[in-house]
Scaffold this motif. Sequence first.
Motif, PDB file in Angstrom:
ATOM      1  N   ARG A 119       0.818  -1.214   0.000  1.00 22.80           N
ATOM      2  CA  ARG A 119       0.000   0.000   0.000  1.00 22.80           C
ATOM      3  C   ARG A 119       0.853   1.266   0.000  1.00 22.80           C
ATOM      4  N   GLU A 120       1.786   1.380   0.918  1.00 26.80           N
ATOM      5  CA  GLU A 120       2.576   2.608   1.039  1.00 26.80           C
ATOM      6  C   GLU A 120       3.486   2.844  -0.168  1.00 26.80           C
ATOM      7  N   PRO A 121       4.241   1.818  -0.625  1.00 23.21           N
ATOM      8  CA  PRO A 121       5.082   2.084  -1.809  1.00 23.21           C
ATOM      9  C   PRO A 121       4.270   2.412  -3.060  1.00 23.21           C
ATOM     10  N   LEU A 122       3.076   1.812  -3.219  1.00 23.50           N
ATOM     11  CA  LEU A 122       2.252   2.132  -4.381  1.00 23.50           C
ATOM     12  C   LEU A 122       1.701   3.551  -4.273  1.00 23.50           C
ATOM     13  N   LEU A 123       1.262   3.936  -3.081  1.00 26.50           N
ATOM     14  CA  LEU A 123       0.758   5.294  -2.875  1.00 26.50           C
ATOM     15  C   LEU A 123       1.857   6.322  -3.161  1.00 26.50           C
ATOM     16  N   LEU A 124       3.060   6.064  -2.672  1.00 25.55           N
ATOM     17  CA  LEU A 124       4.188   6.968  -2.912  1.00 25.55           C
ATOM     18  C   LEU A 124       4.462   7.107  -4.411  1.00 25.55           C
ATOM     19  N   TYR A 125       4.435   5.986  -5.120  1.00 28.19           N
ATOM     20  CA  TYR A 125       4.687   6.008  -6.567  1.00 28.19           C
ATOM     21  C   TYR A 125       3.617   6.830  -7.293  1.00 28.19           C
ATOM     22  N   LEU A 126       2.355   6.591  -6.971  1.00 28.83           N
ATOM     23  CA  LEU A 126       1.267   7.257  -7.685  1.00 28.83           C
ATOM     24  C   LEU A 126       1.195   8.748  -7.357  1.00 28.83           C
ATOM     25  N   ARG A 127       1.599   9.134  -6.162  1.00 22.34           N
ATOM     26  CA  ARG A 127       1.622  10.561  -5.800  1.00 22.34           C
ATOM     27  C   ARG A 127       2.593  11.337  -6.693  1.00 22.34           C
ATOM     28  N   GLN A 128       3.625  10.646  -7.170  1.00 25.40           N
ATOM     29  CA  GLN A 128       4.655  11.306  -7.963  1.00 25.40           C
ATOM     30  C   GLN A 128       4.297  11.389  -9.443  1.00 25.40           C
ATOM     31  N   GLN A 129       3.175  10.765  -9.828  1.00 25.36           N
ATOM     32  CA  GLN A 129       2.787  10.770 -11.234  1.00 25.36           C
ATOM     33  C   GLN A 129       2.034  12.052 -11.585  1.00 25.36           C
ATOM     34  N   CYS A 130       2.325  12.570 -12.755  1.00 29.00           N
ATOM     35  CA  CYS A 130       1.638  13.770 -13.230  1.00 29.00           C
ATOM     36  C   CYS A 130       1.314  13.583 -14.711  1.00 29.00           C
ATOM     37  N   PRO A 131       0.025  13.590 -15.074  1.00 31.42           N
ATOM     38  CA  PRO A 131      -1.115  13.755 -14.166  1.00 31.42           C
ATOM     39  C   PRO A 131      -1.366  12.488 -13.345  1.00 31.42           C
ATOM     40  N   LYS A 132      -2.157  12.639 -12.294  1.00 36.94           N
ATOM     41  CA  LYS A 132      -2.467  11.490 -11.450  1.00 36.94           C
ATOM     42  C   LYS A 132      -3.391  10.528 -12.201  1.00 36.94           C
ATOM     43  N   PRO A 133      -3.530   9.287 -11.724  1.00 38.90           N
ATOM     44  CA  PRO A 133      -4.405   8.319 -12.400  1.00 38.90           C
ATOM     45  C   PRO A 133      -5.849   8.808 -12.484  1.00 38.90           C
ATOM     46  N   SER A 134      -6.537   8.371 -13.536  1.00 43.77           N
ATOM     47  CA  SER A 134      -7.961   8.689 -13.686  1.00 43.77           C
ATOM     48  C   SER A 134      -8.824   7.748 -12.867  1.00 43.77           C
ATOM     49  N   CYS A 135      -8.321   6.512 -12.647  1.00 47.91           N
ATOM     50  CA  CYS A 135      -9.136   5.485 -11.977  1.00 47.91           C
ATOM     51  C   CYS A 135      -8.225   4.359 -11.523  1.00 47.91           C
ATOM     52  N   ILE A 136      -8.598   3.724 -10.411  1.00 53.06           N
ATOM     53  CA  ILE A 136      -7.938   2.503  -9.944  1.00 53.06           C
ATOM     54  C   ILE A 136      -8.933   1.359 -10.059  1.00 53.06           C
ATOM     55  N   ILE A 137      -8.536   0.277 -10.713  1.00 55.71           N
ATOM     56  CA  ILE A 137      -9.339  -0.951 -10.731  1.00 55.71           C
ATOM     57  C   ILE A 137      -8.534  -1.998  -9.985  1.00 55.71           C
ATOM     58  N   SER A 138      -9.042  -2.417  -8.834  1.00 56.97           N
ATOM     59  CA  SER A 138      -8.279  -3.334  -7.989  1.00 56.97           C
ATOM     60  C   SER A 138      -9.046  -4.619  -7.756  1.00 56.97           C
ATOM     61  N   ASP A 139      -8.300  -5.710  -7.727  1.00 58.46           N
ATOM     62  CA  ASP A 139      -8.883  -7.012  -7.445  1.00 58.46           C
ATOM     63  C   ASP A 139      -9.588  -6.981  -6.088  1.00 58.46           C
ATOM     64  N   ALA A 140     -10.665  -7.732  -5.973  1.00 59.34           N
ATOM     65  CA  ALA A 140     -11.411  -7.786  -4.709  1.00 59.34           C
ATOM     66  C   ALA A 140     -10.526  -8.249  -3.549  1.00 59.34           C
TER      67      ALA A 140
END
Length: 488
Positions: free
Chosen positions: A111-132
């Motif tokens: 969770r934390e490393p993925l959040l850190l990675y996505l925070r650094q993306q520009c533009p940010k993601p439009s949507c997250i589709i995650s397995d149940a």
Amino acid sequence: MTDPTAMSYGNRKPHFVLVPFFAQGHMIPMIGLARLLMLQGVAVSVVTTPGNIARCKAIVDRANAAGLLIRFIELRLPCAEVGLSEGCECFDLVPSVELFRNFHEGLSLLREPLLLYLRQQCPKPSCIISDAFTPWTREIARELRVPRFVYHSPSCFFLLCTRNVRKHKSGVDAFERFLVPDFPHEVEVVRAQSSGFFDHPGFEKLRDEVAEAESTADGLVMNSFRELEAAFIDSYQKSLEKKVWAIGPVCLTNKETGDKVTRGNMMNVDENYIKNWLDAKETASVIYVSFGSIASHSASHLIEIGLGLEASKRPFVWVIREKEMRPEVARFLSEGFEERTKGLILRGWAPQVLILSHPSVGGFMTHCGWNSTLEAVSAGVPMLTWAHFFDQFLNEKLVVEILRIGVALKANTSIGYMVDDAEGLITREDVEKAVTELLAGAEAEERRKRAKELAEKAKKSMETGSSCQDLRLMIRHALELADEASDA
């Protein structure tokens, strides 16, 4: 190459992040979903690990060659920190049931490393589709203020059934038979075979987290199609009061021979050898035997399967996993079995989609995993079912009783989980009888006809029908939610 009929998004490029559960049966359809999204002009990033990238390298290379650039967010799975050996990055590599929780715990630490990675993306993601099975993505989507959809890998039949059983039949004995309450069809089950994935002692916390992540999602995505499960999709949507998009079968994104060969893992036999072997057989004469990437059998069960196939006098392709090749099995096979029979034995991984789509294949002996079930449906191949655990028992009900495109190897069994050292559950006589019933006679012809009709509906659904429309509606809804969040 983007589909010429793809949606238009103006000056922006939508970016969807896909978070699979690291198991073959979950990752393979998630890669299929990635391809579908990219064909609609969406940029896609898939979360993975070094070991899992190596496993699906062939799929990635094929997609890239077709102009579909799959981006990967490669993270380290902290195996040692949760008591797993290094490299245990996929669920089928977990050595024992006792370590299943450790694997889920390790996954949640991403969770934390993925959040850190996505925070650094520009533009940010439009949507997250995650397995149940990755409920921890809920916090990531909330912090980034992006919509989140839950992706379900099993059938909607299974999801609705287990939900209704959990709600109405909590005190029922594990092996008492009852009708599923508030269900679109009359289906009789035992609780041992109609529990959710985490309705077991020790998994209460994960079960609650999965339920909460689903209840707070912005919508649900299913690898299914309405013509297969309309009544169950509608009932599930009504029960949850959430939009459900059925966008499958995603295996139909594998249209070229190379795609069919590379779907999954690497194999030990050249595909041309398999194809030439099948070419030499009569139409609908071959029984294909495979039980997926997780199920494992005792030596006695494998020998009974082999003797039953031999007694049926039908040509067969039989996949035996490497870890099942115990000394007794190897001895049995080496003592003239392959020479006596009309069979082809594949050790390890097999190109299942390629095999099922061949005209000579007339039946599929399967564990009823949802991917295998959809692959058979998409190819129009009737099934000989032998469920082993989890959702497979209810998928078997759907195939045999509702769709009527299958024959159960052992009807009305009550086991809840088949361990790999189980003995005496099937005999060679069971196998011979079931193979004959599946492939011969008037009922077999009707079953084959129904299977072919479903295959046509599956193809139309993906090309221009309900699944194609649901995919586009899902993308549009995600972008509307993303716009609302950015304006807030």
